[in-house]
Each structure stands twice: as C-alpha cells, then as structure tokens.
Design a protein around this motif. Structure first.
Motif, PDB file in Angstrom:
ATOM      1  N   GLY A  26      -4.928  17.276  -0.238  1.00  0.00           N
ATOM      2  CA  GLY A  26      -5.285  15.889   0.013  1.00  0.00           C
ATOM      3  C   GLY A  26      -5.975  15.270  -1.189  1.00  0.00           C
ATOM      4  O   GLY A  26      -6.357  15.964  -2.140  1.00  0.00           O
ATOM      5  N   VAL A  27      -6.136  13.952  -1.144  1.00  0.00           N
ATOM      6  CA  VAL A  27      -6.708  13.227  -2.291  1.00  0.00           C
ATOM      7  C   VAL A  27      -8.184  13.535  -2.462  1.00  0.00           C
ATOM      8  O   VAL A  27      -8.662  13.796  -3.565  1.00  0.00           O
ATOM      9  CB  VAL A  27      -6.503  11.702  -2.125  1.00  0.00           C
ATOM     10  N   ASP A 108      -1.660  11.027   6.773  1.00  0.00           N
ATOM     11  CA  ASP A 108      -2.318  11.962   7.690  1.00  0.00           C
ATOM     12  C   ASP A 108      -3.753  12.301   7.280  1.00  0.00           C
ATOM     13  O   ASP A 108      -4.619  12.466   8.140  1.00  0.00           O
ATOM     14  CB  ASP A 108      -1.517  13.264   7.794  1.00  0.00           C
ATOM     15  N   VAL A 109      -4.001  12.405   5.974  1.00  0.00           N
ATOM     16  CA  VAL A 109      -5.288  12.933   5.507  1.00  0.00           C
ATOM     17  C   VAL A 109      -6.170  11.867   4.854  1.00  0.00           C
ATOM     18  O   VAL A 109      -7.391  11.873   5.022  1.00  0.00           O
ATOM     19  CB  VAL A 109      -5.054  14.109   4.521  1.00  0.00           C
ATOM     20  N   ASP A 110      -5.578  10.952   4.108  1.00  0.00           N
ATOM     21  CA  ASP A 110      -6.348   9.959   3.351  1.00  0.00           C
ATOM     22  C   ASP A 110      -5.817   8.536   3.572  1.00  0.00           C
ATOM     23  O   ASP A 110      -5.543   7.821   2.610  1.00  0.00           O
ATOM     24  CB  ASP A 110      -6.292  10.287   1.848  1.00  0.00           C
ATOM     25  N   PRO A 111      -5.673   8.090   4.830  1.00  0.00           N
ATOM     26  CA  PRO A 111      -5.061   6.774   5.074  1.00  0.00           C
ATOM     27  C   PRO A 111      -5.850   5.613   4.476  1.00  0.00           C
ATOM     28  O   PRO A 111      -5.276   4.569   4.164  1.00  0.00           O
ATOM     29  CB  PRO A 111      -5.001   6.684   6.605  1.00  0.00           C
ATOM     30  N   GLU A 112      -7.158   5.808   4.296  1.00  0.00           N
ATOM     31  CA  GLU A 112      -7.973   4.723   3.728  1.00  0.00           C
ATOM     32  C   GLU A 112      -7.535   4.358   2.319  1.00  0.00           C
ATOM     33  O   GLU A 112      -7.804   3.253   1.841  1.00  0.00           O
ATOM     34  CB  GLU A 112      -9.465   5.093   3.743  1.00  0.00           C
ATOM     35  N   LEU A 113      -6.825   5.265   1.658  1.00  0.00           N
ATOM     36  CA  LEU A 113      -6.316   4.999   0.317  1.00  0.00           C
ATOM     37  C   LEU A 113      -5.304   3.850   0.326  1.00  0.00           C
ATOM     38  O   LEU A 113      -5.158   3.131  -0.665  1.00  0.00           O
ATOM     39  CB  LEU A 113      -5.650   6.270  -0.231  1.00  0.00           C
ATOM     40  N   LEU A 114      -4.610   3.665   1.445  1.00  0.00           N
ATOM     41  CA  LEU A 114      -3.588   2.623   1.550  1.00  0.00           C
ATOM     42  C   LEU A 114      -4.160   1.272   1.980  1.00  0.00           C
ATOM     43  O   LEU A 114      -3.510   0.244   1.784  1.00  0.00           O
ATOM     44  CB  LEU A 114      -2.506   3.058   2.545  1.00  0.00           C
ATOM     45  N   LEU A 115      -5.351   1.273   2.566  1.00  0.00           N
ATOM     46  CA  LEU A 115      -5.898   0.035   3.132  1.00  0.00           C
ATOM     47  C   LEU A 115      -6.018  -1.127   2.155  1.00  0.00           C
ATOM     48  O   LEU A 115      -5.674  -2.257   2.508  1.00  0.00           O
ATOM     49  CB  LEU A 115      -7.260   0.308   3.791  1.00  0.00           C
ATOM     50  N   PRO A 116      -6.498  -0.917   0.917  1.00  0.00           N
ATOM     51  CA  PRO A 116      -6.593  -2.067   0.007  1.00  0.00           C
ATOM     52  C   PRO A 116      -5.255  -2.758  -0.219  1.00  0.00           C
ATOM     53  O   PRO A 116      -5.201  -3.980  -0.383  1.00  0.00           O
ATOM     54  CB  PRO A 116      -7.107  -1.450  -1.302  1.00  0.00           C
ATOM     55  N   TYR A 117      -4.153  -1.979  -0.189  1.00  0.00           N
ATOM     56  CA  TYR A 117      -2.831  -2.548  -0.445  1.00  0.00           C
ATOM     57  C   TYR A 117      -2.243  -3.218   0.798  1.00  0.00           C
ATOM     58  O   TYR A 117      -1.222  -3.890   0.720  1.00  0.00           O
ATOM     59  CB  TYR A 117      -1.881  -1.468  -0.957  1.00  0.00           C
ATOM     60  N   VAL A 118      -2.874  -3.000   1.935  1.00  0.00           N
ATOM     61  CA  VAL A 118      -2.430  -3.624   3.175  1.00  0.00           C
ATOM     62  C   VAL A 118      -3.286  -4.854   3.496  1.00  0.00           C
ATOM     63  O   VAL A 118      -2.775  -5.859   3.992  1.00  0.00           O
ATOM     64  CB  VAL A 118      -2.514  -2.609   4.348  1.00  0.00           C
ATOM     65  N   LEU A 119      -4.577  -4.777   3.159  1.00  0.00           N
ATOM     66  CA  LEU A 119      -5.511  -5.819   3.590  1.00  0.00           C
ATOM     67  C   LEU A 119      -5.986  -6.758   2.486  1.00  0.00           C
ATOM     68  O   LEU A 119      -6.302  -7.915   2.772  1.00  0.00           O
ATOM     69  CB  LEU A 119      -6.749  -5.165   4.225  1.00  0.00           C
ATOM     70  N   ASP A 120      -6.068  -6.270   1.242  1.00  0.00           N
ATOM     71  CA  ASP A 120      -6.762  -7.050   0.214  1.00  0.00           C
ATOM     72  C   ASP A 120      -5.918  -7.521  -0.962  1.00  0.00           C
ATOM     73  O   ASP A 120      -6.097  -8.628  -1.446  1.00  0.00           O
ATOM     74  CB  ASP A 120      -7.943  -6.244  -0.358  1.00  0.00           C
ATOM     75  N   ARG A 121      -5.035  -6.673  -1.460  1.00  0.00           N
ATOM     76  CA  ARG A 121      -4.337  -7.027  -2.701  1.00  0.00           C
ATOM     77  C   ARG A 121      -3.022  -6.283  -2.787  1.00  0.00           C
ATOM     78  O   ARG A 121      -2.820  -5.277  -2.108  1.00  0.00           O
ATOM     79  CB  ARG A 121      -5.197  -6.685  -3.915  1.00  0.00           C
ATOM     80  N   ARG A 122      -2.145  -6.794  -3.654  1.00  0.00           N
ATOM     81  CA  ARG A 122      -0.886  -6.099  -3.918  1.00  0.00           C
ATOM     82  C   ARG A 122      -1.101  -5.101  -5.044  1.00  0.00           C
ATOM     83  O   ARG A 122      -1.786  -5.384  -6.025  1.00  0.00           O
ATOM     84  CB  ARG A 122       0.211  -7.087  -4.314  1.00  0.00           C
ATOM     85  N   GLY A 123      -0.472  -3.940  -4.912  1.00  0.00           N
ATOM     86  CA  GLY A 123      -0.537  -2.938  -5.951  1.00  0.00           C
ATOM     87  C   GLY A 123       0.686  -3.012  -6.854  1.00  0.00           C
ATOM     88  O   GLY A 123       1.605  -3.800  -6.629  1.00  0.00           O
ATOM     89  N   ALA A 124       0.702  -2.158  -7.875  1.00  0.00           N
ATOM     90  CA  ALA A 124       1.804  -2.153  -8.842  1.00  0.00           C
ATOM     91  C   ALA A 124       3.134  -1.827  -8.170  1.00  0.00           C
ATOM     92  O   ALA A 124       4.172  -2.408  -8.505  1.00  0.00           O
ATOM     93  CB  ALA A 124       1.514  -1.148  -9.958  1.00  0.00           C
ATOM     94  N   SER A 125       3.119  -0.909  -7.206  1.00  0.00           N
ATOM     95  CA  SER A 125       4.382  -0.568  -6.540  1.00  0.00           C
ATOM     96  C   SER A 125       4.882  -1.738  -5.688  1.00  0.00           C
ATOM     97  O   SER A 125       6.083  -1.994  -5.632  1.00  0.00           O
ATOM     98  CB  SER A 125       4.227   0.694  -5.685  1.00  0.00           C
ATOM     99  N   GLN A 126       3.966  -2.463  -5.045  1.00  0.00           N
ATOM    100  CA  GLN A 126       4.389  -3.631  -4.270  1.00  0.00           C
ATOM    101  C   GLN A 126       4.968  -4.708  -5.175  1.00  0.00           C
ATOM    102  O   GLN A 126       5.955  -5.356  -4.826  1.00  0.00           O
ATOM    103  CB  GLN A 126       3.204  -4.182  -3.461  1.00  0.00           C
ATOM    104  N   GLU A 127       4.350  -4.901  -6.337  1.00  0.00           N
ATOM    105  CA  GLU A 127       4.890  -5.878  -7.294  1.00  0.00           C
ATOM    106  C   GLU A 127       6.291  -5.469  -7.736  1.00  0.00           C
ATOM    107  O   GLU A 127       7.190  -6.307  -7.844  1.00  0.00           O
ATOM    108  CB  GLU A 127       3.967  -6.016  -8.511  1.00  0.00           C
ATOM    109  N   ALA A 128       6.474  -4.184  -8.003  1.00  0.00           N
ATOM    110  CA  ALA A 128       7.796  -3.702  -8.425  1.00  0.00           C
ATOM    111  C   ALA A 128       8.819  -3.875  -7.300  1.00  0.00           C
ATOM    112  O   ALA A 128       9.966  -4.278  -7.543  1.00  0.00           O
ATOM    113  CB  ALA A 128       7.710  -2.236  -8.846  1.00  0.00           C
ATOM    114  N   LEU A 129       8.418  -3.581  -6.059  1.00  0.00           N
ATOM    115  CA  LEU A 129       9.322  -3.760  -4.923  1.00  0.00           C
ATOM    116  C   LEU A 129       9.685  -5.227  -4.745  1.00  0.00           C
ATOM    117  O   LEU A 129      10.836  -5.558  -4.470  1.00  0.00           O
ATOM    118  CB  LEU A 129       8.676  -3.217  -3.647  1.00  0.00           C
TER     119      LEU A 129
END
Length: 199
Positions: A26-27, A108-129
């Motif tokens: 895990g992270v 499963d183990v570190d879901p909080e790692l994804l929260l900023p990209y869902v609630l606050d800002r776009r990440g590099a992968s979202q920009e690429a998508l």
C-alpha cells in the motif's frame, strides 16, 4: 558538478519499483528508501525528482491510467463512426480501470489518495483523459456521428460520468442478481453514452 540526467528508462524503472511496492504494502507503508532499493538507485536520486512518496505515486498513477486509456481506445476503422469508437473506448476503459491491480489496491487500502482528484482539482491523468476525449469528440462532430455541443463541456461531462462508474460501481452491484452485475452496469453505461452523444 555534472548535472543529473533522468532518462525515460530510469524513470520507468523507478515507477515500476513504486508500483511493486504499492501493490505489496500500500501507499502509506511504501517509503522512498524501499522504492530506491527495489529500483537499484540511490535515495538521493529519487529525492531530486520526487520529494515524497505521494508525488511519486501521483506520477505512477498518471502513467498507469493514461496507459489504460490509450490501450482501450479502439483503432480507427474506415466506415466506423467516431461515436462508436468513443463509446467502446470509454466503456472498455471503465472495465480496464476497475480490473487494474494498482487501482484495486489504492481503492481498497488508500482511497483517500483519490479524494483530491474527485472533490477538489483535476490531476495530470484527468487532463490527459480530457485531451483524448476532446480529440475524439472533435472527430465525431466532423463526421456527424456525435451531437454538436461545446467540446470542453461535453468532454468534462463524459469524464464525470465514466469517473463515477469507475469509482463507485462496486457500491451499486449485486453479484447475486444477474441484472446488477458489473457487466450489466457497463452495458447500461454504453446505453447512457450512446444517448448522450447521438445527434
């Protein structure tokens, strides 16, 4: 002093090592020391590029998610409308993300790692998508297979839809009911996307 040069192969070796560490523990339990040891580089080499594990894992997620998106987008076939290719790619992408071992581990183990990209800002992968989706939408507008709308609005709305299916689908499935399986929801996603995009 000679500047440190970071080539693509070195970076991939480090990201591969980071992926192996995250899959193993895990992270939160991964350290830059662990990654450096596994990659066969010094800790200082890592610190020059990544100040902490989160920034390294951010780059790892970007690489992995873009790779999934590119791999699931069907090739251009003469006579096939762009809308069909885009819908097929988005549905396949959701399935591939959900099957990806790194995505599973983080969810499963570190879901909080994804929260900023869902609630606050776009990440590099979202920009690429968004870039991939926007390009496909422009092609669909040109060949008449996609409903014409502001391209950025359409792309962002599509990403919101597929992101929701990717992140939250397991909260809605019931494998005991054949009408509520992953596969059934992916078919429903296909229907939604077709209706959203058809002129």
């Amino acid at each position: 002093m000679t500047p440190i040069r970071h080539n693509h192969a070195d970076q991939d070796a480090v990201l591969d090592a980071a992926r192996d560490c995250v899959l193993a523990v895990g992270v939160r339990r991964t350290t830059l020391t662990d990654v450096a040891r596994r990659a066969g580089v010094s800790r200082m080499t890592l610190y020059r590029r990544w100040p902490d594990v989160r920034s390294l894992v951010g780059d790892l997620m970007t690489r992995e998610w873009i790779s999934v998106a590119v791999a699931t987008m069907p090739a251009v076939v003469a006579g096939t409308p762009t809308r069909t290719r885009l819908v097929d790619g988005l549905v396949a992408g959701v399935g591939a993300f959900r099957a990806h071992p790194l995505f599973h581990k983080i969810l499963d183990v570190d879901p909080e790692l994804l929260l900023p990209y869902v609630l606050d800002r776009r990440g590099a992968s979202q920009e690429a998508l968004l870039g991939l989706i926007t390009a496909a939408l422009a092609e669909g507008h040109a060949d008449g297979s996609v409903r014409k709308e502001h391209t950025d609005l359409q792309a962002r709305a599509l990403l919101l839809v597929v992101q929701s299916f990717t992140l939250s689908l397991r909260t809605m499935t019931d494998e005991a009911d054949p009408r509520l399986t992953d596969a059934a929801f992916l078919e429903e996603l296909r229907t939604l996307l077709e209706r959203i995009l058809t002129p």
